[in-house]
Design a protein around this motif. Structure first.
Motif, PDB file in Angstrom:
ATOM      1  N   LEU A 170       0.852  -1.315  -0.208  1.00 18.42           N
ATOM      2  CA  LEU A 170      -0.021   0.073   0.050  1.00 18.42           C
ATOM      3  C   LEU A 170       0.860   1.196   0.000  1.00 18.42           C
ATOM      4  N   VAL A 171       0.669   2.107  -1.007  1.00 17.49           N
ATOM      5  CA  VAL A 171       1.183   3.409  -1.225  1.00 17.49           C
ATOM      6  C   VAL A 171       0.376   4.487  -0.800  1.00 17.49           C
ATOM      7  N   SER A 172       0.382   5.240   0.207  1.00 18.66           N
ATOM      8  CA  SER A 172      -0.774   6.083   0.741  1.00 18.66           C
ATOM      9  C   SER A 172      -0.181   7.675   0.788  1.00 18.66           C
ATOM     10  N   ALA A 173      -0.920   8.562  -0.066  1.00 16.19           N
ATOM     11  CA  ALA A 173      -0.512   9.851   0.384  1.00 16.19           C
ATOM     12  C   ALA A 173      -1.376  10.392   1.307  1.00 16.19           C
ATOM     13  N   VAL A 174      -2.173   9.963   2.235  1.00 18.15           N
ATOM     14  CA  VAL A 174      -2.768  10.012   3.462  1.00 18.15           C
ATOM     15  C   VAL A 174      -2.126   9.676   4.710  1.00 18.15           C
ATOM     16  N   SER A 175      -1.614  10.629   5.655  1.00 17.27           N
ATOM     17  CA  SER A 175      -1.048  10.264   6.796  1.00 17.27           C
ATOM     18  C   SER A 175      -1.871   9.601   7.893  1.00 17.27           C
ATOM     19  N   PHE A 176      -1.149   9.274   8.900  1.00 19.64           N
ATOM     20  CA  PHE A 176      -1.737   8.603   9.763  1.00 19.64           C
ATOM     21  C   PHE A 176      -2.792   9.391  10.581  1.00 19.64           C
ATOM     22  N   GLU A 177      -2.414  10.717  10.606  1.00 15.20           N
ATOM     23  CA  GLU A 177      -3.115  11.675  11.412  1.00 15.20           C
ATOM     24  C   GLU A 177      -4.747  11.929  10.531  1.00 15.20           C
ATOM     25  N   GLN A 178      -4.361  11.933   9.250  1.00 14.08           N
ATOM     26  CA  GLN A 178      -5.825  12.179   8.361  1.00 14.08           C
ATOM     27  C   GLN A 178      -6.438  11.111   8.469  1.00 14.08           C
ATOM     28  N   GLU A 179      -5.952   9.862   8.498  1.00 12.22           N
ATOM     29  CA  GLU A 179      -6.869   8.587   8.555  1.00 12.22           C
ATOM     30  C   GLU A 179      -7.480   8.462   9.926  1.00 12.22           C
ATOM     31  N   ASP A 197     -10.315  11.277   9.730  1.00 10.00           N
ATOM     32  CA  ASP A 197     -11.236  11.663   8.679  1.00 10.00           C
ATOM     33  C   ASP A 197     -11.808  10.085   8.566  1.00 10.00           C
ATOM     34  N   SER A 198     -13.285  10.064   8.802  1.00  7.22           N
ATOM     35  CA  SER A 198     -13.905   8.778   8.605  1.00  7.22           C
ATOM     36  C   SER A 198     -13.856   8.323   7.089  1.00  7.22           C
ATOM     37  N   TYR A 199     -13.748   9.041   6.282  1.00  5.20           N
ATOM     38  CA  TYR A 199     -13.611   8.882   4.895  1.00  5.20           C
ATOM     39  C   TYR A 199     -12.485   7.987   4.422  1.00  5.20           C
ATOM     40  N   PHE A 200     -11.361   8.244   5.149  1.00  5.55           N
ATOM     41  CA  PHE A 200     -10.259   7.683   4.509  1.00  5.55           C
ATOM     42  C   PHE A 200     -10.184   6.487   5.644  1.00  5.55           C
ATOM     43  N   GLN A 201     -10.603   6.479   6.754  1.00  2.00           N
ATOM     44  CA  GLN A 201     -10.798   5.226   7.534  1.00  2.00           C
ATOM     45  C   GLN A 201     -11.575   4.118   7.014  1.00  2.00           C
ATOM     46  N   GLN A 202     -12.528   4.540   6.102  1.00  2.00           N
ATOM     47  CA  GLN A 202     -13.437   3.398   5.512  1.00  2.00           C
ATOM     48  C   GLN A 202     -12.690   2.931   4.521  1.00  2.00           C
ATOM     49  N   ILE A 203     -12.010   3.758   3.659  1.00  2.00           N
ATOM     50  CA  ILE A 203     -11.106   3.283   2.660  1.00  2.00           C
ATOM     51  C   ILE A 203     -10.115   2.150   3.096  1.00  2.00           C
ATOM     52  N   LYS A 204      -9.380   2.531   3.985  1.00  2.94           N
ATOM     53  CA  LYS A 204      -8.380   1.567   4.618  1.00  2.94           C
ATOM     54  C   LYS A 204      -9.094   0.281   5.187  1.00  2.94           C
ATOM     55  N   LEU A 205     -10.143   0.533   5.879  1.00  2.35           N
ATOM     56  CA  LEU A 205     -10.948  -0.564   6.418  1.00  2.35           C
ATOM     57  C   LEU A 205     -11.397  -1.576   5.300  1.00  2.35           C
ATOM     58  N   GLY A 206     -11.975  -0.905   4.248  1.00  2.00           N
ATOM     59  CA  GLY A 206     -12.507  -1.698   3.228  1.00  2.00           C
ATOM     60  C   GLY A 206     -11.507  -2.477   2.444  1.00  2.00           C
ATOM     61  N   LEU A 207     -10.352  -1.960   2.399  1.00  2.00           N
ATOM     62  CA  LEU A 207      -9.160  -2.764   1.657  1.00  2.00           C
ATOM     63  C   LEU A 207      -8.726  -3.776   2.438  1.00  2.00           C
ATOM     64  N   THR A 208      -8.581  -3.271   3.758  1.00  2.00           N
ATOM     65  CA  THR A 208      -7.946  -4.686   4.436  1.00  2.00           C
ATOM     66  C   THR A 208      -9.058  -5.741   4.526  1.00  2.00           C
ATOM     67  N   GLN A 209     -10.417  -5.613   4.945  1.00  3.56           N
ATOM     68  CA  GLN A 209     -11.451  -6.528   4.891  1.00  3.56           C
ATOM     69  C   GLN A 209     -11.526  -7.202   3.704  1.00  3.56           C
ATOM     70  N   GLN A 210     -11.496  -6.710   2.685  1.00  2.00           N
ATOM     71  CA  GLN A 210     -11.934  -7.170   1.488  1.00  2.00           C
ATOM     72  C   GLN A 210     -10.312  -8.378   0.830  1.00  2.00           C
ATOM     73  N   ALA A 211      -9.141  -7.666   1.335  1.00  6.19           N
ATOM     74  CA  ALA A 211      -7.826  -8.573   1.164  1.00  6.19           C
ATOM     75  C   ALA A 211      -8.119  -9.668   1.962  1.00  6.19           C
ATOM     76  N   ASN A 212      -8.637  -9.510   3.191  1.00  4.21           N
ATOM     77  CA  ASN A 212      -8.875 -10.891   4.142  1.00  4.21           C
ATOM     78  C   ASN A 212      -9.719 -11.867   3.547  1.00  4.21           C
ATOM     79  N   LEU A 213     -10.915 -11.278   2.913  1.00  6.11           N
ATOM     80  CA  LEU A 213     -11.862 -12.107   2.426  1.00  6.11           C
ATOM     81  C   LEU A 213     -11.295 -13.122   1.220  1.00  6.11           C
ATOM     82  N   TRP A 214     -10.452 -12.544   0.644  1.00  9.23           N
ATOM     83  CA  TRP A 214      -9.441 -13.102  -0.642  1.00  9.23           C
ATOM     84  C   TRP A 214      -8.559 -13.863  -0.195  1.00  9.23           C
TER      85      TRP A 214
END
Length: 243
Positions: A59-68, A71-88
């Motif tokens: 994962l290469v991210s232009a979003v800092s840990f503080e932003q994540e 900001d719930s928007y970036f939180q949901q992006i990271k959560l979605g990526l992690t959950q979908q990766a686990n499902l696969w």
């Protein structure tokens, strides 16, 4: 490969799997990665842990840990990526946060099944990633690319939907408050702006509906945008109380 690096196969496996419980010298680790990159070694050859083969992602991210965190928007992006990766049966094994002054070993990206990019990076930086891994998926970027897949929200369509609702209720003098995004380099933000998709949709909708003279754009930084919205919310609430 282990013979070339002068280490055991187990050592190679644990280095490339990025086993945090395994301690090895920086020189040995660097040598193994350099040989793996030279041989175009694929992670699937060594990604067996607990007798379960997993495909690793970077994962290469232009979003800092503080932003994540804030900001719930970036939180949901990271959560979605992690959950979908686990499902696969996959996992995000390496994270690179930009900007950074650290010496990034981009060649390490060559061993991953794919590289996920969150945010808007300069084309030069995307090309650097592409040199080492051609499987790039970009999230939250509205530009069109020939070599990269892009996943983004339908901000443009939803903006027009909201404008249609306002127009149906008799509103014509509609302003837009937003902020542009700056492209991210390895070490910081570039001077190049990317116009927000919602802003494009707003201008296009106003022109189509013959409201060109009513176009009012307030393009500020994202922090200033939130402050303006909070001030407007306070003003409307106070006016409602007075009425």
């Amino acid at each position: 490969m282990a013979k070339l690096a002068g280490v055991s196969k187990a050592t190679v496996s644990r280095i490339l799997s990025q086993d945090t419980s395994f301690s090895v010298s920086e020189a040995t680790e660097k040598r193994v990665w350099q040989i793996a990159n030279k041989l175009q070694y694929k992670l699937s050859n060594v990604a067996v842990r607990d007798n379960s083969e997993k495909l690793h992602l970077a994962l290469v991210s232009a979003v800092s840990f503080e932003q994540e965190l804030n900001d719930s928007y970036f939180q949901q992006i990271k959560l979605g990526l992690t959950q979908q990766a686990n499902l696969w049966g996959m996992k995000i094994a390496n994270e690179i946060r930009l900007p950074t002054s650290d010496d990034i070993q981009w060649e390490r990206l060559s061993i991953y099944g794919a590289v996920l990019v969150v945010g808007v990076l300069t084309e030069d930086l995307l090309e650097k990633i592409y040199q080492y891994n051609q499987n790039i998926v970009i999230i939250d970027d509205y530009r069109d690319f020939e070599n990269y897949d892009v996943v983004h929200n339908d901000f443009g369509r939803r903006t027009k939907f909201i404008l249609d609702l306002l127009h149906e209720r008799g509103h014509q003098n509609i302003a837009f408050i937003g902020g542009n995004k700056k492209l991210m380099t390895q070490t910081g933000l570039a001077e190049i702006d990317v116009v927000d998709e919602r802003q494009k949709a707003y201008v296009e909708w106003m022109k189509i509906n013959n409201l060109l003279e009513q176009i009012s754009l307030q393009i500020v930084g994202w922090g200033q945008k939130m402050l303006l919205l909070q001030q407007r919310k306070y003003f409307l609430a106070k006016r409602s109380q007075q009425q």
